[in-house]
Design an enzyme around this catalytic site. Structure first.
Site, PDB file in Angstrom:
ATOM      1  N   HIS B  76     -10.375 -41.135  28.862  1.00 33.77           N
ATOM      2  CA  HIS B  76     -10.772 -42.379  29.529  1.00 33.77           C
ATOM      3  C   HIS B  76     -12.032 -42.894  28.845  1.00 33.77           C
ATOM      4  CE1 HIS B  76      -7.925 -41.799  32.843  1.00 33.77           C
ATOM      5  NE2 HIS B  76      -8.181 -40.514  32.688  1.00 33.77           N
ATOM      6  N   LEU B  77     -11.894 -44.023  28.159  1.00 35.03           N
ATOM      7  CA  LEU B  77     -13.042 -44.557  27.421  1.00 35.03           C
ATOM      8  C   LEU B  77     -13.871 -45.516  28.258  1.00 35.03           C
ATOM      9  CD1 LEU B  77     -11.537 -45.153  23.877  1.00 35.03           C
ATOM     10  CD2 LEU B  77     -13.214 -43.420  24.546  1.00 35.03           C
ATOM     11  N   ARG B  78     -13.322 -45.939  29.407  1.00 30.05           N
ATOM     12  CA  ARG B  78     -14.030 -46.806  30.362  1.00 30.05           C
ATOM     13  C   ARG B  78     -14.315 -48.203  29.857  1.00 30.05           C
ATOM     14  NH1 ARG B  78     -12.230 -43.569  33.954  1.00 30.05           N
ATOM     15  NH2 ARG B  78     -13.539 -41.857  34.661  1.00 30.05           N
ATOM     16  N   ASN B 108      -6.419 -47.131  32.690  1.00 28.24           N
ATOM     17  CA  ASN B 108      -7.040 -47.485  33.982  1.00 28.24           C
ATOM     18  C   ASN B 108      -8.476 -47.981  33.805  1.00 28.24           C
ATOM     19  OD1 ASN B 108      -7.947 -44.939  33.265  1.00 28.24           O
ATOM     20  ND2 ASN B 108      -8.076 -44.200  35.372  1.00 28.24           N
ATOM     21  N   HIS B 192       1.135 -38.939  35.183  1.00 25.98           N
ATOM     22  CA  HIS B 192       0.212 -38.302  36.134  1.00 25.98           C
ATOM     23  C   HIS B 192       1.025 -38.141  37.412  1.00 25.98           C
ATOM     24  CE1 HIS B 192      -3.697 -38.405  38.631  1.00 25.98           C
ATOM     25  NE2 HIS B 192      -2.759 -38.612  39.524  1.00 25.98           N
ATOM     26  N   HIS B 245      -1.791 -33.233  32.333  1.00 30.44           N
ATOM     27  CA  HIS B 245      -2.613 -32.318  33.138  1.00 30.44           C
ATOM     28  C   HIS B 245      -1.836 -31.496  34.169  1.00 30.44           C
ATOM     29  CE1 HIS B 245      -2.657 -35.759  35.804  1.00 30.44           C
ATOM     30  NE2 HIS B 245      -3.639 -36.381  35.198  1.00 30.44           N
ATOM     31  N   ASP B 318      -8.640 -34.881  29.343  1.00 30.17           N
ATOM     32  CA  ASP B 318      -8.767 -35.792  30.494  1.00 30.17           C
ATOM     33  C   ASP B 318     -10.242 -36.173  30.670  1.00 30.17           C
ATOM     34  OD1 ASP B 318      -8.375 -37.428  32.624  1.00 30.17           O
ATOM     35  OD2 ASP B 318      -7.541 -35.913  33.958  1.00 30.17           O
ATOM     36  N   HIS B 322     -18.270 -40.120  34.462  1.00 28.46           N
ATOM     37  CA  HIS B 322     -18.760 -40.725  35.700  1.00 28.46           C
ATOM     38  C   HIS B 322     -20.276 -40.711  35.721  1.00 28.46           C
ATOM     39  CE1 HIS B 322     -15.029 -41.417  37.794  1.00 28.46           C
ATOM     40  NE2 HIS B 322     -14.607 -40.211  37.450  1.00 28.46           N
TER      41      HIS B 322
END
Lengths: 308, 438, 177
Positions: B76-78, B108, B192, B245, B318, B322
């Site tokens: 997740h690179l955001r 996402n 997922h 995962h 994964d 955060h």
């Protein structure tokens, strides 16, 4: 300096330490019988009653306990509904810490968060209930009430009735009762028992009738049907039929056996109104008010212990 | 520690001397030198002497392993949307630090990667930074689980696979239609798996520790039921699915059977799921709050067995950055996820090599050749003529992992405080030395 | 801790109990209004012995209470003592003559705490103090009404009282710390 004496759960206490604490609680209970119900033991100590979750009984119990020992107790309630929940709580904690208090009593609706607070604070922290995790002073007062009703704890048969899944009281009680060598049966419907409950090494019964004539202690948990997680349980009628303490069941109980409840009782749900009236008639089986009185003594002992 | 300039595209001439080269495809290793020029591997042989006149950057890899650059197929690179946690630039640096030269990034983000221009944007960034980023596009628009995204258009723009990661399509009929449609474009689904009726407001694995700690549980049924459903649907649709995962023993078992049964299925697990069991939760450390949750020891053992036997094809990080403010709250309030790019190799190696006695070649295959093959992308091999993506590792170091070691913008690693073995010494991405750990 | 010398043996202690019992009766002109309160721990058996001795002299039945002064100590800001014993004064003390009994009188702080504690139970006519040993070094203006033995000590000595009710013998000795 000695390690500060947090009381977050009773897991670290040995059987001997618990027995000592029960014995010492007598000395605190004695104070409550005097005309002048106050001793200067904790004079000059400042205690914060920090409640992030609404409570009246536990909060007042701690308050009376602190005042009986001459500590200055300040109530601090904070609604935890604000958006920036985490930040504001930590901020509150830092603020209180800066005020140089001696001990902090904390209740929080999220399991385990109190461990984080305890690590962050230089003063002892007492858990007044954290989420669905632990309620150590309730477990101690329950045990003390049993201790005062029977000559010995080992082998006592205790039935705990109701919502085991969501109850921190049940969790703390079961662990403590098992530690003290008592024979614990939980009486609950499957959806209110944690998955793989065999870990706890207790017996499970589906209805109160299976155990009513054998138990020394019948512990009725509070049932809150309005809570979302009860959605899988069919109805109150079903609960009444299998899990409520009514008069016929009351009459089947052994001589010398006792009935407990953490309060407040939903009369007619956990315990029928006829049985509740028995308390006034002085049959002595129902220990609900004794639990409340003992709660003050136990909390006095706990505060004294934590500050010594 | 040094990073190369991500924005300078010129190639370097490099010679890697005296290293032990790992071939994760054949699971063997051999000693040889490597000559890199113009971004590609020119020559592999012993006692290699570069031609006169050219300036070569020499790397002495004596005592080190020279591996194909790692591929992390779940990141997740955001970016776009949450660059306080991570952005593509910081994520790429974090990957380089972990010896990773290719990543697949999950959709996402905010907005969700469900349209061509966003896929184009990621590809553009990838080119700008000379780093292989393979965007994964959403299965459903806005991850809503309601309306399918444009598989054809998105794939033609460069979407490497499709996933609603973080969410799971609950509507079985919709999933079936999605799979059938995906086969028309030969598109891969990265799934997922989560049945919301079983995960609900759960926080951790449902079991002894959830009961003891008073934390709401997420039953293995949450994963298992969806895996069972999707195996059945994929078989019927002839779809190509990858379960990401994997956390539960039953799921490993079902995937093994499905593979035997001819279903076109692969899967990965994460470092957390192979490293920890749910006893790690007793301190309420929110860095252990991930989804799917860290499961019981029996599940962990099944995952190790799955990796050993080849049921589980790959290990992914994964990587889920955060902010501190999303983790420094109660366990209930904390966000799910742990970062992992920088520990992908170290954590896998620490557990699988030392405790589970996997060979180094096998471990490298799980994080390079296998994921590259699943994604059908370049990578996972050191061969003459290939683009030079190489990581050079030292297996003799060990260190307690600390927050200060983290390059990622976020510090929420489950591995903080763990003794991690092995270290990345050099990362060569697209023919350029992009990370040196000296 | 090393024993230096025996100060009182069992016979000495028995004689002291008898003597003090007579003194108490004489001074109070009888025993009708007396109440005995022993300070936990060693004061309690001593009080009981004196009470029983007086009961045999005056052929009456007298009351005995136990008092723990942990909650009244004046050193709360240093370290609270967690060794708490039971307090039992299950009778009216208002207007009574209280015979307060402890084993060793030293700084006077224990007695100060005991006086405060007793006052919380009511207003007695008088409080008279019995100690087996008075070792000096008072820090408060307190003196005993009945003393078993005055024992000059230095501050690095310790007076050890053993009573058969809690130990294996009756003996008072002086020890090095």
């Amino acid at each position: 300096m000695d390690e500060k004496k947090d009381i977050l759960s009773l897991d670290k206490f040995s059987v001997k330490e618990i027995n000592d604490l029960l014995e010492k609680t007598d000395s605190f209970a004695e104070i409550l019988k005097r005309d002048v119900k106050k001793v200067p033991a904790l004079r000059g100590k400042t205690i914060i009653n920090l409640f992030f979750e609404p409570s009246t009984r536990t909060k007042v119990s701690f308050e009376i306990a602190a005042k009986r020992l001459s500590a200055d107790l300040i109530n601090f309630s904070e609604s935890s509904s604000s958006l920036k929940k985490g930040e504001s709580e930590i901020d509150t904690l830092k603020t209180i810490n800066a005020m140089k208090v001696d001990l902090i009593i904390i209740r929080h609706s999220d399991s385990g968060y109190i461990n984080y607070f305890a690590d962050a604070l230089p003063v002892p922290v007492i858990n007044a209930g954290d989420g669905k995790h632990e309620h150590p002073t309730q477990a101690l007062l329950d045990l003390y009430t049993i201790y005062k009703s029977f000559p010995g704890l080992t082998g006592l048969k205790i039935g705990i009735v109701g919502d085991i899944l969501n109850s921190r009281v049940a969790r703390s009680d079961i662990k403590l009762f098992k530690k003290m060598g008592m024979d614990v049966t939980v009486i609950a419907p499957s959806m209110l028992i944690p998955e793989n409950f065999s870990f706890f090494d207790v017996k499970i019964a589906a209805g109160i009738d299976e155990v009513i004539s054998e138990v020394d202690v019948l512990y009725m948990l509070r049932m809150q049907f309005e809570r979302q997680d009860k959605k899988y349980y069919p109805s109150i009628s079903e609960y009444n039929k299998f899990l409520s303490l009514d008069l016929p069941r009351f009459n089947m109980m052994k001589t010398g056996s006792i009935i407990m409840h953490p309060g407040p009782v939903n009369t007619g749900l956990e315990i029928s109104s006829e049985v509740m009236e028995m308390e006034e008639s002085g049959k002595g089986k129902i220990k609900i008010n004794t639990q409340v009185t003992n709660g003050v003594a136990v909390r006095m002992a706990v505060l004294y212990y934590a500050l010594s | 520690m040094e990073f190369g300039n991500l924005r300078l595209a010129e190639k370097e001439n490099i010679v890697i001397k005296n290293g032990c080269i790992i071939n994760p495809q054949t699971l063997d290793k051999f000693e040889a030198d490597i000559l890199i020029s113009g971004g590609k591997i020119k020559e592999i042989k012993k006692n290699l002497v570069p031609g006169p006149g050219d300036a070569f950057k020499e790397i002495n890899a004596e005592g080190l392993y020279v591996c194909p650059g790692f591929t992390d197929m779940h990141v997740h690179l955001r970016e776009p949307g949450n660059d306080g946690e991570e952005d593509i630039n910081s994520g790429v640096k974090s990957a380089l630090r972990g010896g990773i030269t290719s990543i697949a990034c999950m959709p996402n983000t905010d907005p969700v990667l469900d349209s061509q221009h966003l896929i184009n944007y990621i590809k553009l960034k990838s080119k700008e930074l000379n780093f292989n980023i393979y965007p994964v596009a959403a299965i459903t628009k806005d991850l809503s689980g309601e309306k399918l995204s444009e598989f054809g258009l998105l794939k033609s723009s460069g979407a490497v696979a499709f996933s609603d990661d973080g969410r799971c399509v609950q509507n079985a009929r919709l999933m079936y239609e999605a799979m059938k449609y995906a086969t028309q474009f030969n598109a891969l689904f990265i799934l997922h798996e989560e049945d919301y009726s079983f995960s609900g407001s759960g926080l951790v694995n449902e079991g002894y520790y959830s009961a003891m700690l008073g934390l709401e549980g997420i039953s293995c049924f949450s994963e298992d039921l969806m895996v069972a459903r999707d195996i059945m649907l994929a078989k019927a649709a002839g779809a190509r699915i990858h379960i990401t995962h994997v956390s539960s023993a039953k799921t490993v078992d079902m995937i093994a059977k499905a593979k035997n049964d001819g279903v076109n299925i692969t899967c990965d697990t994460t470092c957390e799921h192979l490293f920890f069991n749910d006893s790690c939760l007793t301190g309420y450390d929110t860095n252990f709050k991930i989804k799917p949750p860290i499961r019981s020891e029996a599940d962990r053992m099944a995952i190790i067995k799955g990796l050993r036997q080849g049921t589980i094809d790959a290990i992914a990080s994964d990587h889920a950055p955060h902010l501190l403010s999303e983790k420094n709250v109660s366990f209930k309030e904390a966000a799910f996820g742990s970062i992992g790019l920088e520990t992908l190799f170290k954590a896998s190696f620490s557990k699988l090599f030392f405790e589970e006695k996997f060979s180094i070649e096998k471990i490298i295959s799980l994080i390079s050749y296998n994921p590259a093959k699943i994604l059908n992308i370049e990578g996972g091999a050191i061969e003459t003529g290939r683009i030079a993506n190489i990581s050079i590792i030292d297996t003799s170091c060990e260190n307690i992992y600390k927050s200060d070691d983290i390059i990622s913008r976020s510090k929420n690693s489950s591995f903080l405080g763990q003794n991690l073995k092995g270290e990345i010494k050099y990362t060569i991405a697209n023919g350029k030395v992009m990370f040196i750990n000296n | 801790m090393r024993e230096k010398a025996t100060v009182l043996n069992a016979d000495d202690i028995e004689r002291i109990i008898k003597r003090i019992s007579h003194e108490i009766v004489e001074r109070n002109k009888g025993s009708e209004n007396l109440i005995f309160i022993g300070i936990q721990k060693k004061g309690v058996p001593l009080a009981k012995r004196i009470k029983e001795s007086i009961e045999s002299i005056s052929d009456s039945e007298l009351k005995l209470g136990k008092l723990d002064i942990s909650f009244y100590r004046d050193d709360v800001n240093e370290k609270i003592k967690s060794d708490v014993s039971i307090t039992e004064i299950p009778f009216e003390i208002k207007g009574k003559d209280i015979i307060l009994v402890d084993d060793v009188l030293f700084t006077g702080r224990t007695i100060r705490a005991a006086l405060d504690a007793i006052m919380d139970f009511g207003r007695p006519q008088s409080i008279q103090l019995v100690v087996l040993i008075d070792r000096g070094h008072r820090e408060l203006p307190i003196r005993a009404d009945y003393v078993g033995k005055n024992l000059p000590t230095s501050l690095n000595e310790f007076v050890e009282v053993k009573l058969s009710e809690t130990d294996d013998e009756d003996k008072v000795s002086i020890c090095w710390i």
